[in-house]
Write a protein that holds these residues in place. Structure first.
Motif, PDB file in Angstrom:
ATOM      1  N   UNK A 169     -31.416   5.552  14.107  1.00  0.00           N
ATOM      2  CA  UNK A 169     -31.039   6.063  15.483  1.00  0.00           C
ATOM      3  C   UNK A 169     -30.637   4.752  16.328  1.00  0.00           C
ATOM      4  N   UNK A 170     -29.231   4.729  16.519  1.00  0.00           N
ATOM      5  CA  UNK A 170     -28.865   3.548  17.281  1.00  0.00           C
ATOM      6  C   UNK A 170     -27.662   3.859  18.510  1.00  0.00           C
ATOM      7  N   UNK A 171     -27.353   2.894  19.159  1.00  0.00           N
ATOM      8  CA  UNK A 171     -26.209   3.266  20.109  1.00  0.00           C
ATOM      9  C   UNK A 171     -24.898   3.074  19.272  1.00  0.00           C
ATOM     10  N   UNK A 172     -23.727   3.335  20.206  1.00  0.00           N
ATOM     11  CA  UNK A 172     -22.595   3.344  19.634  1.00  0.00           C
ATOM     12  C   UNK A 172     -22.064   2.100  19.188  1.00  0.00           C
ATOM     13  N   UNK A 173     -22.690   0.882  19.239  1.00  0.00           N
ATOM     14  CA  UNK A 173     -22.285  -0.425  19.012  1.00  0.00           C
ATOM     15  C   UNK A 173     -21.916  -0.689  17.651  1.00  0.00           C
ATOM     16  N   UNK A 174     -21.193  -1.600  17.084  1.00  0.00           N
ATOM     17  CA  UNK A 174     -20.709  -1.904  15.933  1.00  0.00           C
ATOM     18  C   UNK A 174     -21.686  -2.538  14.997  1.00  0.00           C
ATOM     19  N   UNK A 175     -22.595  -3.599  15.275  1.00  0.00           N
ATOM     20  CA  UNK A 175     -23.435  -4.195  14.261  1.00  0.00           C
ATOM     21  C   UNK A 175     -24.426  -3.464  13.590  1.00  0.00           C
ATOM     22  N   UNK A 176     -25.288  -2.816  14.384  1.00  0.00           N
ATOM     23  CA  UNK A 176     -26.348  -2.037  13.577  1.00  0.00           C
ATOM     24  C   UNK A 176     -25.765  -1.045  12.984  1.00  0.00           C
ATOM     25  N   UNK A 177     -24.802  -0.191  13.350  1.00  0.00           N
ATOM     26  CA  UNK A 177     -24.124   0.657  12.834  1.00  0.00           C
ATOM     27  C   UNK A 177     -23.640   0.409  11.456  1.00  0.00           C
ATOM     28  N   UNK A 178     -22.912  -0.829  11.450  1.00  0.00           N
ATOM     29  CA  UNK A 178     -22.147  -1.382  10.254  1.00  0.00           C
ATOM     30  C   UNK A 178     -23.131  -1.566   8.987  1.00  0.00           C
ATOM     31  N   UNK A 179     -24.298  -2.193   9.497  1.00  0.00           N
ATOM     32  CA  UNK A 179     -25.528  -2.632   8.470  1.00  0.00           C
ATOM     33  C   UNK A 179     -26.096  -1.388   7.814  1.00  0.00           C
ATOM     34  N   UNK A 180     -26.257  -0.238   8.776  1.00  0.00           N
ATOM     35  CA  UNK A 180     -26.735   1.013   8.219  1.00  0.00           C
ATOM     36  C   UNK A 180     -25.684   1.873   7.157  1.00  0.00           C
ATOM     37  N   UNK A 181     -24.484   1.594   7.605  1.00  0.00           N
ATOM     38  CA  UNK A 181     -23.531   2.008   6.730  1.00  0.00           C
ATOM     39  C   UNK A 181     -23.470   1.452   5.377  1.00  0.00           C
ATOM     40  N   UNK A 182     -23.509   0.131   5.299  1.00  0.00           N
ATOM     41  CA  UNK A 182     -23.589  -0.627   4.146  1.00  0.00           C
ATOM     42  C   UNK A 182     -24.769  -0.311   3.477  1.00  0.00           C
ATOM     43  N   UNK A 183     -25.960   0.090   3.986  1.00  0.00           N
ATOM     44  CA  UNK A 183     -27.052   0.607   3.127  1.00  0.00           C
ATOM     45  C   UNK A 183     -27.086   1.896   2.921  1.00  0.00           C
ATOM     46  N   UNK A 184     -25.961   2.541   3.174  1.00  0.00           N
ATOM     47  CA  UNK A 184     -26.185   4.017   3.045  1.00  0.00           C
ATOM     48  C   UNK A 184     -27.358   4.884   3.973  1.00  0.00           C
ATOM     49  N   UNK A 185     -27.594   4.430   5.005  1.00  0.00           N
ATOM     50  CA  UNK A 185     -28.534   5.103   5.708  1.00  0.00           C
ATOM     51  C   UNK A 185     -27.995   6.288   6.737  1.00  0.00           C
ATOM     52  N   UNK A 186     -28.605   7.500   6.788  1.00  0.00           N
ATOM     53  CA  UNK A 186     -28.108   8.500   7.591  1.00  0.00           C
ATOM     54  C   UNK A 186     -28.032   7.931   8.907  1.00  0.00           C
ATOM     55  N   UNK A 187     -27.347   8.241   9.821  1.00  0.00           N
ATOM     56  CA  UNK A 187     -27.533   7.526  11.319  1.00  0.00           C
ATOM     57  C   UNK A 187     -26.888   8.501  12.454  1.00  0.00           C
ATOM     58  N   UNK A 188     -27.776   8.377  13.449  1.00  0.00           N
ATOM     59  CA  UNK A 188     -27.418   9.299  14.589  1.00  0.00           C
ATOM     60  C   UNK A 188     -27.236   8.227  15.788  1.00  0.00           C
ATOM     61  N   UNK A 189     -25.755   8.376  16.253  1.00  0.00           N
ATOM     62  CA  UNK A 189     -25.271   7.312  17.329  1.00  0.00           C
ATOM     63  C   UNK A 189     -25.450   7.909  18.334  1.00  0.00           C
ATOM     64  N   UNK A 190     -25.911   6.930  19.540  1.00  0.00           N
ATOM     65  CA  UNK A 190     -26.138   7.591  20.860  1.00  0.00           C
ATOM     66  C   UNK A 190     -25.283   6.623  21.599  1.00  0.00           C
ATOM     67  N   UNK A 191     -24.047   6.881  22.089  1.00  0.00           N
ATOM     68  CA  UNK A 191     -23.181   6.039  22.956  1.00  0.00           C
ATOM     69  C   UNK A 191     -23.507   5.747  24.321  1.00  0.00           C
ATOM     70  N   UNK A 192     -23.512   4.544  24.720  1.00  0.00           N
ATOM     71  CA  UNK A 192     -23.837   4.313  26.068  1.00  0.00           C
ATOM     72  C   UNK A 192     -22.840   4.897  26.923  1.00  0.00           C
ATOM     73  N   UNK A 193     -23.179   5.618  28.239  1.00  0.00           N
ATOM     74  CA  UNK A 193     -22.176   6.276  29.060  1.00  0.00           C
ATOM     75  C   UNK A 193     -21.236   5.456  29.613  1.00  0.00           C
ATOM     76  N   UNK A 194     -19.995   5.885  29.666  1.00  0.00           N
ATOM     77  CA  UNK A 194     -18.924   4.904  30.116  1.00  0.00           C
ATOM     78  C   UNK A 194     -18.669   3.738  29.504  1.00  0.00           C
ATOM     79  N   UNK A 195     -18.992   3.720  28.103  1.00  0.00           N
ATOM     80  CA  UNK A 195     -18.514   2.581  27.293  1.00  0.00           C
ATOM     81  C   UNK A 195     -17.328   3.285  26.339  1.00  0.00           C
ATOM     82  N   UNK A 196     -16.188   2.999  26.624  1.00  0.00           N
ATOM     83  CA  UNK A 196     -15.102   3.555  25.865  1.00  0.00           C
ATOM     84  C   UNK A 196     -15.175   2.924  24.358  1.00  0.00           C
ATOM     85  N   UNK A 197     -15.563   1.765  23.931  1.00  0.00           N
ATOM     86  CA  UNK A 197     -15.651   1.427  22.713  1.00  0.00           C
ATOM     87  C   UNK A 197     -16.753   2.062  22.005  1.00  0.00           C
ATOM     88  N   UNK A 198     -17.915   2.251  22.536  1.00  0.00           N
ATOM     89  CA  UNK A 198     -19.145   3.046  21.875  1.00  0.00           C
ATOM     90  C   UNK A 198     -18.422   4.393  21.476  1.00  0.00           C
TER      91      UNK A 198
END
Length: 168
Positions: free
Chosen positions: A66-95
């Motif tokens: 479980x992480x924010x909508x940022x790129x780094x942690x999500x990318x690592x989890x994707x590479x390791x094929x982990x299920x992910x729940x992303x919680x974007x920080x409000x008002x952050x378009x990129x997230x």
């Protein structure tokens, strides 16, 4: 190991995780965050100060992230094929854009709040292109015209480009 790894840059959402931990007492959580406030932490949550090396080690053995909508942690989890729940920080378009990209390609689900019912059990879209391809395309094509908008709608994949649309 049977624990969910959580990376919280925003300690204000820790109460959401505490509520979920109480609702699911058999789930174990290892949480990396920088606390400045005091919280009543249930026994199934273990807190760690931010530590990149230890976080990477724990990601290798967790069952989900479980992480924010940022790129780094999500990318690592994707590479390791982990299920992910992303919680974007409000008002952050990129997230929100990262969350939509990950969801559209089957790497993660996302929600505005921490809700274990939204945590996927596996990734369905982990192929060679990966999330890097769609984020790279958005970065090349979309950032030049990133709108400043209060809410982000769906991202639509059309002939190699991710095009944004606003939900009224």
């Amino acid at each position: 190991e049977e624990f969910i790894l959580v990376y919280l840059m925003n300690e204000d959402i820790l109460p959401q995780l505490i509520d979920q931990a109480k609702k699911y007492p058999d789930e174990k959580f290892e949480v990396f965050t920088k606390l400045t406030k005091t919280f009543d932490i249930p026994n199934n949550i273990t807190l760690f100060n931010l530590n990149g090396q230890l976080f990477q080690e724990r990601m290798r053995s967790c069952k989900a992230v479980i992480c924010s909508g940022g790129f780094e942690t999500t990318s690592e989890a994707i590479l390791q094929k982990k299920p992910i729940l992303m919680i974007p920080i409000p008002n952050h378009y990129e997230q929100y854009a990262n969350c939509n990209d990950a969801m559209l390609h089957g790497y993660a689900s996302w929600n505005k709040t921490i809700n274990l019912e939204k945590l996927p059990h596996f990734q369905i879209g982990n192929d060679e292109f990966g999330l890097f391809h769609c984020i790279f395309q958005r970065a090349l094509c979309g950032r030049l015209r990133d709108p400043v908008i209060p809410s982000v709608g769906a991202f639509i994949h059309e002939s190699e480009f991710l095009v944004w649309s606003v939900v009224p």
